[in-house]
Scaffold this motif. Structure first.
Motif, short mmCIF file in Angstrom:
data_model
loop_
_atom_site.label_atom_id
_atom_site.label_comp_id
_atom_site.label_asym_id
_atom_site.label_seq_id
_atom_site.Cartn_x
_atom_site.Cartn_y
_atom_site.Cartn_z
N THR A 54 10.33 13.76 3.51
CA THR A 54 9.82 12.64 4.29
C THR A 54 11.02 11.96 4.95
O THR A 54 12.18 12.28 4.64
CB THR A 54 9.04 11.65 3.42
N GLY A 55 10.74 11.04 5.85
CA GLY A 55 11.82 10.38 6.58
C GLY A 55 11.85 8.89 6.32
O GLY A 55 10.87 8.29 5.86
N ALA A 56 13.00 8.28 6.62
CA ALA A 56 13.17 6.84 6.47
C ALA A 56 14.28 6.36 7.37
O ALA A 56 15.30 7.03 7.54
CB ALA A 56 13.48 6.47 5.02
N ALA A 63 0.81 -1.22 0.00
CA ALA A 63 0.00 0.00 0.00
C ALA A 63 0.85 1.27 0.00
O ALA A 63 0.33 2.36 -0.24
CB ALA A 63 -0.93 0.01 1.21
N GLN A 64 2.14 1.15 0.27
CA GLN A 64 2.97 2.35 0.38
C GLN A 64 3.04 3.12 -0.93
O GLN A 64 2.94 4.35 -0.94
CB GLN A 64 4.38 1.99 0.85
N ILE A 83 12.60 3.24 0.98
CA ILE A 83 13.64 4.08 0.38
C ILE A 83 13.68 3.87 -1.14
O ILE A 83 13.84 4.83 -1.91
CB ILE A 83 15.01 3.78 1.01
N GLY A 84 13.48 2.64 -1.57
CA GLY A 84 13.44 2.38 -3.01
C GLY A 84 12.29 3.11 -3.67
O GLY A 84 12.45 3.67 -4.78
N LEU A 85 11.12 3.13 -3.01
CA LEU A 85 9.96 3.85 -3.56
C LEU A 85 10.25 5.35 -3.64
O LEU A 85 9.90 6.01 -4.62
CB LEU A 85 8.73 3.61 -2.69
N LEU A 86 10.90 5.87 -2.59
CA LEU A 86 11.20 7.30 -2.58
C LEU A 86 12.15 7.67 -3.71
O LEU A 86 11.93 8.65 -4.44
CB LEU A 86 11.82 7.69 -1.23
N PHE A 124 12.86 11.34 -5.02
CA PHE A 124 13.42 11.84 -3.76
C PHE A 124 14.91 11.51 -3.67
O PHE A 124 15.37 10.49 -4.20
CB PHE A 124 12.71 11.20 -2.56
N ALA A 125 15.65 12.37 -2.98
CA ALA A 125 17.07 12.15 -2.77
C ALA A 125 17.40 12.40 -1.30
O ALA A 125 16.75 13.21 -0.62
CB ALA A 125 17.91 13.08 -3.65
N PHE A 126 18.42 11.70 -0.79
CA PHE A 126 18.86 11.87 0.60
C PHE A 126 19.35 13.30 0.83
O PHE A 126 20.07 13.86 0.01
CB PHE A 126 19.98 10.88 0.92
N VAL A 127 18.96 13.87 1.99
CA VAL A 127 19.38 15.23 2.33
C VAL A 127 20.27 15.25 3.57
O VAL A 127 21.36 15.81 3.56
CB VAL A 127 18.16 16.15 2.58
#
Length: 320
Positions: A121-123, A93-94, A131-134, A139-142
């Motif tokens: 968003t956070g992980a 569902a994510q 993280i794969g979905l992001l 999305f990229a790590f900040v």
């Protein structure tokens, strides 16, 4: 129905079911629950959050909730979203909940007249599927945050204050005092990447929407009669015996004088006097004010770390 579940908007009646999902997710990723029913209600009733547009739950045919996605807050050109999934069957569902959140954010961008917005968003590092979905969604790590904690023995004492320094709790119902807290925190965070951007009216509305506020756990620090520091607590962990420091700020020109430490020790003594067994807070590990070292010096230690991911979202965005 999608992959054995349906998606709908939640109501406050869904709070227990949502909390069960979040707690299961937290236990799977960090080893313990890190969310409360009051925090779920706080999200669903926050100013600017309409559950019929900004929050979604995925449920099995038997009605059991397996995932929750939501837009947590929007301030200016920044927004926070999140999707929690039950480790037992919630991960499928994510992706659809993330798409719904991004589509709604694009709609908000168009409504606001902005050209684009930064969505975060956070992980936890172990959440490889999320993280794969992001990453697949742009999305990229900040940066990384740490969730810190320390035990309270009940023997904590209020610190002695140096000459010229005064600490006092915020006066309940006093708008001028609330404005002082907002002014100090906004100024103190001005040189930090995630500065407090909300104006006073938005800040006030957010506070007024909280399920409860322990004003004797909010403090203003004064130097020679001028407000130079503020500490804002949150009741989010009170039911679990935790005192929580939501924001701590000291004006730049008064840093390095021990004022932040005095406020923390005062907060810890206040929590302990109420029977709390521990104190906690979150810290941006890129914070340029050496906050992490301060927190370690008063006995706080990292419980876990969470990564922040972000992407720009334009008004014309359409999820694929």
């Amino acid at each position: 129905m999608t992959e054995g579940f349906t998606v709908r908007h939640p109501t406050l009646d869904d709070v227990p079911a949502i909390l069960a999902v979040v707690e299961a997710s937290d236990i799977a990723t960090v080893g313990e629950p890190d969310f409360t029913a009051d925090e779920v209600r706080e999200v669903l009733t926050a100013p600017g959050h309409d559950p019929s547009k900004d929050s979604w739950i995925a449920a099995r045919p038997d009605g059991g909730v397996i995932a929750w996605g939501f837009i947590e807050s929007t301030t200016g050109d920044h927004a926070l979203i999140d999707v929690y999934a039950h480790p037992d069957g919630g991960r499928p569902a994510q992706a659809p909940l993330l798409r719904l959140a991004l589509a709604r954010m694009a709609e908000r961008v168009r409504e606001s007249g902005l050209a684009e917005i930064t969505v975060r968003t956070g992980a936890i590092a172990s959440e490889e599927h999320w993280i794969g979905l992001l990453k697949a969604s742009g999305f990229a790590f900040v940066k990384r945050y740490a969730r810190m904690s320390r035990p309270l023995s009940g023997l904590e004492r209020f610190p002695d204050l140096p000459d010229g320094i005064a600490l006092r709790p915020v006066r309940p119902g006093d708008e001028s005092d609330l404005r002082t807290v907002h002014t100090v925190l906004r100024a103190a965070f001005a040189d930090i990447p995630d500065a407090i951007r909300s104006g006073f009216e938005e800040f006030k509305a957010t506070v007024e929407a909280l399920p409860g506020v322990s004003w004797d756990e909010w403090f203003v620090a004064e130097a020679d009669g001028r407000a130079v520091g503020a500490l804002q607590s949150a009741d989010q962990g009170a039911q679990d015996g935790e005192g929580w420091v939501k924001h701590l700020g000291v004006l730049r020109e008064h840093r390095g004088k021990g004022i932040g430490r005095l406020m923390l020790l005062t907060a810890f003594a206040t929590y302990a006097a109420k029977g709390r067994s521990r104190a906690g807070l979150g810290v941006d590990l890129t914070n340029p004010t050496s906050a992490y070292r301060l927190y370690e010096s008063v006995g706080l230690y990292p419980v876990y770390e969470a990564d922040v991911y972000e992407r720009k979202l334009a008004a014309g965005f359409s999820p694929t």
